[in-house]
Design a protein around this motif. Structure first.
Motif, short mmCIF file in Angstrom:
data_model
loop_
_atom_site.label_atom_id
_atom_site.label_comp_id
_atom_site.label_asym_id
_atom_site.label_seq_id
_atom_site.Cartn_x
_atom_site.Cartn_y
_atom_site.Cartn_z
N CYS A 171 29.87 35.09 28.13
CA CYS A 171 30.70 34.42 28.84
C CYS A 171 30.15 32.94 28.96
CB CYS A 171 31.04 35.06 30.18
SG CYS A 171 31.77 36.65 30.29
N ARG A 175 31.87 29.60 27.02
CA ARG A 175 32.37 28.52 28.05
C ARG A 175 31.75 27.22 27.18
NH1 ARG A 175 28.99 27.24 33.13
NH2 ARG A 175 27.47 26.98 31.17
N GLN A 181 37.79 32.34 28.21
CA GLN A 181 36.85 33.22 28.82
C GLN A 181 37.62 34.62 28.56
OE1 GLN A 181 33.84 33.31 30.91
NE2 GLN A 181 33.78 31.70 29.11
N ARG A 243 29.70 27.60 36.62
CA ARG A 243 31.16 27.29 36.71
C ARG A 243 32.00 27.56 35.52
NH1 ARG A 243 32.23 25.02 41.62
NH2 ARG A 243 30.71 23.97 42.65
N GLY A 244 33.17 28.11 35.71
CA GLY A 244 34.15 28.04 34.61
C GLY A 244 34.10 29.56 33.72
N LEU A 245 33.34 30.52 34.57
CA LEU A 245 32.96 31.57 33.85
C LEU A 245 34.08 32.55 34.30
CD1 LEU A 245 29.12 32.27 34.04
CD2 LEU A 245 30.67 31.26 32.14
N ALA A 246 34.31 33.73 33.48
CA ALA A 246 35.11 34.59 33.67
C ALA A 246 35.09 35.33 35.13
CB ALA A 246 35.32 35.68 32.83
N PRO A 247 36.14 35.63 35.85
CA PRO A 247 35.84 36.50 37.19
C PRO A 247 34.99 37.71 36.71
CG PRO A 247 38.28 35.93 36.86
CD PRO A 247 37.46 35.67 35.41
N LEU A 269 27.54 33.33 41.04
CA LEU A 269 29.06 32.97 40.48
C LEU A 269 30.16 32.70 41.94
CD1 LEU A 269 28.77 36.08 38.31
CD2 LEU A 269 29.22 33.89 37.42
N GLU A 272 29.74 29.34 43.03
CA GLU A 272 30.02 28.22 41.84
C GLU A 272 31.62 28.45 41.53
OE1 GLU A 272 27.23 27.10 38.99
OE2 GLU A 272 25.67 28.14 40.01
N VAL A 274 33.61 31.37 40.98
CA VAL A 274 34.00 32.38 40.44
C VAL A 274 34.36 33.48 40.96
CG1 VAL A 274 33.38 33.86 38.39
CG2 VAL A 274 32.36 31.43 38.19
N VAL A 276 34.59 36.98 42.37
CA VAL A 276 33.71 38.23 42.34
C VAL A 276 34.07 39.20 43.25
CG1 VAL A 276 31.17 38.91 42.33
CG2 VAL A 276 31.59 36.51 41.40
#
Length: 328
Positions: A171, A175, A181, A243-247, A269, A272, A274, A276
């Protein structure tokens, strides 16, 4: 003889397995040496096998990566949501066969196709070989989605232990390369940090199956005797930003040296931005998630994970339908 403090935390199933492991392993796992660890970890034939409409092996990329496909539904069904699964094993052991039943259960329970990755193992193939193979499998899956009957907008990644770390690293890598993602990263007690300093590393240093010194030994097989991560993709917790990563859906075991690292990653996560969900499963130790015929908690965890996957797949389908509607 004084019992370890964690003994009272285990449920009856886990205590029984811990006693069996203690009889088989007179000392830490890594004392067996590389081949001994691999022999010990070799999977036994599964006592059951969830039926699939089809199971196919693919060899993709150069060098060739073996990817096993699990299809729960006939091929004439519409484009399927998909999970790319990465097995655990300290980057050093593990195989497709070891997670075969788990992948079948995920495919059936989440109503999706599962593609399981047989990546190269350390120390013969140290970092970044395993991650390169996971990248190759993911790129092949996305590039060939139509031919494979896969919905390219509903691909999740998942993994346990070392495989969870590799899924998290994928991931980050996507990004940083500006690529889409996954819809979810499903991480079971992921290996995401190399500091070995959070309390669970001391509290469960001699936990069943995997103790702290075992984890350090596995890590050195992966990154070299210096034990230092060469970059953030080896140890995703080192990343400057998440930041900007997949759930994410993060699973941890109560009695596990890796527990606090996985939960700290989930916390970062969330901090930032995401989305979770996280769940600590009581009474079990590292490795429980794949042992669906041994631990009741594993069945619960797999059911919970499949529910989370279905949620994101249904949300993704609804979003696709909205974007494909003609404008008024």
């Amino acid at each position: 003889m004084t019992q370890p403090l964690w003994q009272s935390l285990l449920d009856e199933e886990a205590r029984q397995v811990a006693r069996q492991l203690a009889d088989l392993l007179p000392g830490p796992l890594h004392n067996l040496g590389l081949q001994g660890v691999r022999d010990f970890a070799a999977p036994l034939p599964p006592p059951r096998s969830t039926t699939m409409a089809a199971v196919r092996d693919h060899r993709v990329g150069v060098p060739a990566v073996l990817v096993r496909e699990y299809c729960p539904c006939p091929s004439e069904q519409p484009a399927s949501p998909t999970v790319l699964y990465v097995h655990g094993g300290g980057f050093t052991v593990g195989s497709l066969d070891g997670v075969d039943e788990l992948c079948r259960l995920i495919a059936a329970g989440a109503e999706c196709t599962v593609f399981s990755v047989e990546y190269r193992l350390a120390p013969e193939h140290p970092y970044p070989a395993a991650l390169d193979d996971v990248r190759t499998a993911h790129a092949w899956l996305t590039a060939n989605a139509a031919a494979l009957g896969v919905d390219p907008h509903r691909i999740a990644v998942a993994g346990d232990s070392a495989g969870g770390g590799l899924a998290a690293a994928l991931c980050l890598d996507l990004r940083d390369r500006g690529l889409p993602q996954p819809v979810l990263q499903l991480l079971a007690y992921p290996a995401v940090d190399d500091s070995f300093e959070r309390p669970s590393w001391t509290e469960f240093a001699d936990a069943p199956l995997l103790g702290t010194e075992d984890a350090r030994w596995f890590w050195r097989q992966y990154v070299g005797e210096a034990g230092v991560a060469p970059d953030v993709l080896a140890a995703p917790m080192r990343a400057a930003s998440l930041r900007g990563l997949a759930p994410a859906h993060v699973i941890t075991a109560e009695v596990d040296p890796l527990r606090d690292d996985g939960e700290a990653y989930a916390d970062r996560l969330a901090e930032e931005g995401v989305p979770v969900t996280r769940q600590r499963y009581r009474g079990v130790f590292h490795g429980f998630f794949t042992e669906v015929d041994t631990f009741t908690a594993a069945g619960t965890a797999v059911t919970d994970a499949c529910g989370r996957l279905r949620d994101v797949f249904e949300s993704g389908l609804a979003a696709n339908q909205r974007t494909s509607m003609p404008s008024a």
